[in-house]
Design an enzyme around this catalytic site. Structure first.
Site, PDB file in Angstrom:
ATOM      1  N   ARG A 122       1.832  -8.335   0.574  1.00 55.24           N
ATOM      2  CA  ARG A 122       1.055  -7.599   1.588  1.00 55.24           C
ATOM      3  C   ARG A 122       1.591  -7.801   3.006  1.00 55.24           C
ATOM      4  O   ARG A 122       1.542  -6.906   3.847  1.00 55.24           O
ATOM      5  CB  ARG A 122      -0.389  -8.110   1.504  1.00 55.24           C
ATOM      6  CG  ARG A 122      -1.305  -7.725   2.647  1.00 55.24           C
ATOM      7  CD  ARG A 122      -2.671  -8.366   2.366  1.00 55.24           C
ATOM      8  NE  ARG A 122      -3.535  -8.396   3.522  1.00 55.24           N
ATOM      9  CZ  ARG A 122      -4.564  -7.558   3.719  1.00 55.24           C
ATOM     10  NH1 ARG A 122      -4.828  -6.615   2.847  1.00 55.24           N
ATOM     11  NH2 ARG A 122      -5.330  -7.667   4.779  1.00 55.24           N
ATOM     12  N   GLU A 155       0.835  -1.202   0.000  1.00 58.05           N
ATOM     13  CA  GLU A 155       0.000   0.000   0.000  1.00 58.05           C
ATOM     14  C   GLU A 155       0.870   1.253   0.000  1.00 58.05           C
ATOM     15  O   GLU A 155       0.928   2.010   0.963  1.00 58.05           O
ATOM     16  CB  GLU A 155      -0.970  -0.083   1.184  1.00 58.05           C
ATOM     17  CG  GLU A 155      -1.916  -1.275   1.016  1.00 58.05           C
ATOM     18  CD  GLU A 155      -2.724  -1.629   2.264  1.00 58.05           C
ATOM     19  OE1 GLU A 155      -2.642  -0.883   3.250  1.00 58.05           O
ATOM     20  OE2 GLU A 155      -3.440  -2.648   2.232  1.00 58.05           O
ATOM     21  N   ARG A 187      -3.901  -8.695  11.071  1.00 57.76           N
ATOM     22  CA  ARG A 187      -4.773  -9.762  11.576  1.00 57.76           C
ATOM     23  C   ARG A 187      -4.141 -10.399  12.816  1.00 57.76           C
ATOM     24  O   ARG A 187      -4.659 -11.354  13.347  1.00 57.76           O
ATOM     25  CB  ARG A 187      -4.965 -10.864  10.512  1.00 57.76           C
ATOM     26  CG  ARG A 187      -5.610 -10.395   9.219  1.00 57.76           C
ATOM     27  CD  ARG A 187      -7.075 -10.033   9.426  1.00 57.76           C
ATOM     28  NE  ARG A 187      -7.722  -9.667   8.169  1.00 57.76           N
ATOM     29  CZ  ARG A 187      -7.663  -8.474   7.608  1.00 57.76           C
ATOM     30  NH1 ARG A 187      -6.975  -7.494   8.203  1.00 57.76           N
ATOM     31  NH2 ARG A 187      -8.291  -8.223   6.469  1.00 57.76           N
ATOM     32  N   GLU A 204      -8.903   3.885   4.364  1.00 52.73           N
ATOM     33  CA  GLU A 204      -8.529   3.287   3.081  1.00 52.73           C
ATOM     34  C   GLU A 204      -8.519   4.401   2.039  1.00 52.73           C
ATOM     35  O   GLU A 204      -9.556   4.982   1.736  1.00 52.73           O
ATOM     36  CB  GLU A 204      -9.550   2.204   2.673  1.00 52.73           C
ATOM     37  CG  GLU A 204      -9.642   1.021   3.621  1.00 52.73           C
ATOM     38  CD  GLU A 204      -8.551  -0.025   3.380  1.00 52.73           C
ATOM     39  OE1 GLU A 204      -7.750   0.136   2.436  1.00 52.73           O
ATOM     40  OE2 GLU A 204      -8.525  -1.000   4.152  1.00 52.73           O
TER      41      GLU A 204
END
Ligand code: ZN
Length: 509
Positions: free
Chosen positions: A254, A194, A279, A407
Site C-alpha cells: 500500500r 488500488e 497519512r 473509494e
C-alpha cells in the site's frame, strides 16, 4: 495487554516460518464496543506482514476485512474464536485468486516493450491504450508523453515531483489556461495496490483525449476549466505491486518505498520500508487512524511531509491556490464519497452544506448508470476517523470548495463475487464509467459557476456603464487643476466624478 498478546501470538508463529495453507482474507464483524476497540488497536499497531487491513474497523457491526498470511491464519482464526468474534473467510486462497483474475494481465517486461514500441512508432497518435487492462508505470508515462507531444492544443505534460526511487510523478494538464479559469485536480494511486483507481484515472484521460470530439460535455470542460489528472501518485509503490503479481505480499503493498525505519512495538524492534503517503500530509498529523510503527500499513512517516512524493504534491497543489476549485482523489474500495473533515466526528468546514449537496448529487448520478450504491459523508461518519490525508489538508490549507476522496468498487451490498482489491477485470470499465458520471457533477458545478460568474460580471459591467455619470458639474476642472485627485480621493470621486475619473467599473449597481 491484549495487543501484546496478539502480537506475541503472531510473532511466535511467524518465527517458525512454516509456509502452509494460503493467504486468506477474513471478514470480521465486531459486535461490541470492546471488540471494536480491540480491532482498532490491532489496525493501528499490527505488522502488515501478519495482519493487513483491507477495510479498517469503523463501527460496531461494521465490516472489517483483514488479509492474513498463511503462517498466521490458524492462530488468527483461534484468536477470533476465543474472543467471540463473528467472522467468515471472504477469500480462501488469495494467491489462487490473483492467478485466476490477474495472472493473464500484461505485466511482463516483454509486454512493456511491445506497448512502448507501439507508443513510440505509431504515427499521428493512434496509440490509444486499450482500457480494461493494467499497464506498467513506464507504459503509462510514455502514453502521457505521447499525448502531450501529439495534442499540444489540449494537453500538456506536467511533472509534479520525483519519488524516493527517482521516478517522475507525471500527469496531464487539459484545457487552455487563462488566469481567470478555475482548476480541478484529479489523482489516483497514492495507495499502490488500488489498481482500479489507477485504471479509472487512466480511463478519464483516455476519454478526454479520444472522446472529446463526439462528446460536447468534454469539449465544454476543455473550453471552460483547467483539469489536471495525475494517474499514479505513488509510482514506486505501484511498480512494487507489479514485481510479483501473484504474490499477495507484493501485490497488496500500500505504501511508498522509502527506506527502512525502525520502532519498538512493545515486543521487539521492528524495521520496515515505506510510508502511507495518505497519512503524511500536514493535517492533524499522527493524531488518529495512523500508526507510528514503520511496519504498519498506515505508518505516517517521521514527520508531516517527510516524503518527497507528498511534499512535492503539496507544493504543486499550493501553486494552484486561489484557482483550485475542486480536488478529487481516487482510492479503492468501499463505494464511498468522502469529504472533510475526517479526523473527528461532527467537524466540518464552513461550506459543508454545499460540499454535501454536490456529493449527494454525484453519488446519485453515479448510481444512475449501473445501480451502484455509494454512501457519502465524512470519514468518521461512513468509514473511520483518520488524519494526515490529502483531501483534508487541501480543504483546510487551500480552502478548496470541493475536496473529495472517492473509494471505488467493490462495496458490500448485492455482490455475488467479492474480491476486494482484486476487482474482476470486466468491472474495470464500468467502474471507471460510473465514476466519471459522478465526477462530471463536480466538473459541471465548477464550469457552470464560472460561466455564471462571467455572465454576472459582464451584466454588472454593462449596468455600470449605463449608470456611469458625473454627479457634479466641476469634475473636468478639478482633474485639470489636480491631476492625481481621482487616485488620491478615490471613494469620493467614484461617487461624484465616476465618468471623468474613469472609475465606472467601481460604482455600485
Ligand atoms: Zn487508498
Amino acid at each position: 495487554m491484549i495487543l501484546r498478546v496478539i502480537l506475541a501470538l503472531l510473532i511466535a508463529v511467524h518465527s517458525s516460518c512454516q509456509e502452509h495453507g494460503a493467504f486468506k482474507v477474513f471478514r470480521v464483524l465486531p459486535t461490541t464496543n470492546q471488540q471494536l476497540l480491540q480491532m482498532i488497536r490491532l489496525f493501528e499497531t499490527a505488522d502488515t506482514d501478519r495482519a493487513d487491513f483491507w477495510h479498517a474497523p469503523s463501527v460496531v457491526n461494521g465490516t472489517v476485512d483483514i488479509m492474513v498470511a498463511p503462517e498466521h491464519t490458524d492462530q488468527f482464526r483461534q484468536y477470533l474464536e476465543k474472543h467471540g468474534y463473528t467472522f467468515q473467510v471472504a477469500i480462501d486462497d488469495l494467491h489462487k485468486l490473483l492467478i485466476e483474475k490477474e495472472g493473464n494481465l500484461s505485466t511482463h517486461s516483454n509486454d512493456d516493450a511491445f506497448f512502448l514500441k507501439r507508443l513510440h512508432d505509431d504515427v499521428g497518435f493512434h496509440s490509444r491504450l486499450r482500457m480494461g487492462e493494467y499497464y506498467s508505470y513506464s507504459v503509462l508515462s510514455t502514453w502521457l508523453e505521447r499525448i502531450a507531444e501529439n495534442m499540444p492544443d489540449i494537453a500538456k505534460l506536467i511533472k509534479v515531483g520525483t519519488t524516493i526511487e527517482g521516478r517522475d510523478i507525471l500527469g496531464l494538464k487539459f484545457g487552455k489556461d487563462t488566469p481567470d479559469k478555475k482548476i480541478v485536480v484529479i489523482d489516483a494511486g497514492i495507495h499502490a495496490r488500488e489498481w482500479a483507481a489507477i485504471h479509472t484515472a487512466s480511463y478519464f484521460i483516455n476519454l478526454i483525449v479520444n472522446g472529446r470530439e463526439e462528446d460536447p460535455q468534454i469539449q465544454n470542460y476543455l473550453d471552460n476549466i483547467v483539469l489536471y489528472i495525475i494517474p499514479v501518485l505513488n509510482p514506486d509503490g505501484y511498480e512494487y505491486t507489479r514485481t510479483d503479481k501473484t504474490n499477495p505480499r507484493a501485490r497488496m503493498w500500500r505504501k511508498s518505498r522509502s527506506p527502512k525505519a525502525c520502532a519498538f512495538d512493545g515486543v521487539r524492534n521492528s524495521c520496515c520500508m515505506g510510508v502511507d503517503l495518505n497519512r503524511n500530509f500536514d493535517f492533524r498529523f499522527s493524531e488518529i487512524g495512523a500508526s507510528r510503527y514503520p511496519c504498519s500499513e498506515i505508518y505516517h512517516g517521521p514527520s508531516a511531509f517527510s516524503e518527497p512524493e507528498s511534499k512535492a504534491y503539496s507544493q504543486f497543489l499550493t501553486s494552484l491556490k486561489g484557482r483550485l476549485e475542486a480536488y478529487i482523489t481516487l482510492h479503492s474500495y468501499s463505494q464511498l464519497w468522502i469529504y472533510s473533515y475526517s479526523h473527528r466526528k461532527f467537524t466540518y468546514a464552513p461550506d459543508i452544506e454545499e460540499t454535501r449537496r454536490v456529493a449527494a448529487k454525484a453519488v446519485q448520478e453515479l448510481g444512475r448508470m449501473y445501480g451502484t450504491k455509494y454512501r457519502h459523508g465524512t470519514g468518521p461518519e461512513i468509514i473511520y476517523a483518520f488524519s494526515g490525508g490529502s483531501t483534508d489538508w487541501a480543504k483546510e490549507t487551500l480552502k478548496i470548495k470541493y475536496s473529495y476522496t472517492i473509494e471505488l468498487r467493490p462495496g458490500y451490498e448485492g455482490i455475488i463475487e467479492w474480491n476486494g482489491f482484486v476487482l474482476d477485470k470486466n468491472q474495470l470499465i464500468p467502474t471507471a464509467k460510473e465514476t466519471w458520471a459522478g465526477v462530471t457533477v463536480v466538473l459541471d458545478e465548477v464550469t457552470n459557476q464560472w460561466k455564471s460568474s462571467r455572465v454576472r460580471e459582464s451584466e454588472l459591467s454593462r449596468l455600470r456603464q449605463e449608470k456611469c455619470s458625473d454627479r457634479l458639474p466641476g469634475c473636468a476642472y478639478w482633474l485639470q487643476s489636480s491631476p492625481n485627485i481621482c487616485r488620491f480621493s478615490q471613494s469620493t470621486m467614484v461617487r461624484d466624478c465616476a465618468k471623468t475619473c474613469n472609475l465606472c467599473h467601481m460604482i455600485a449597481v
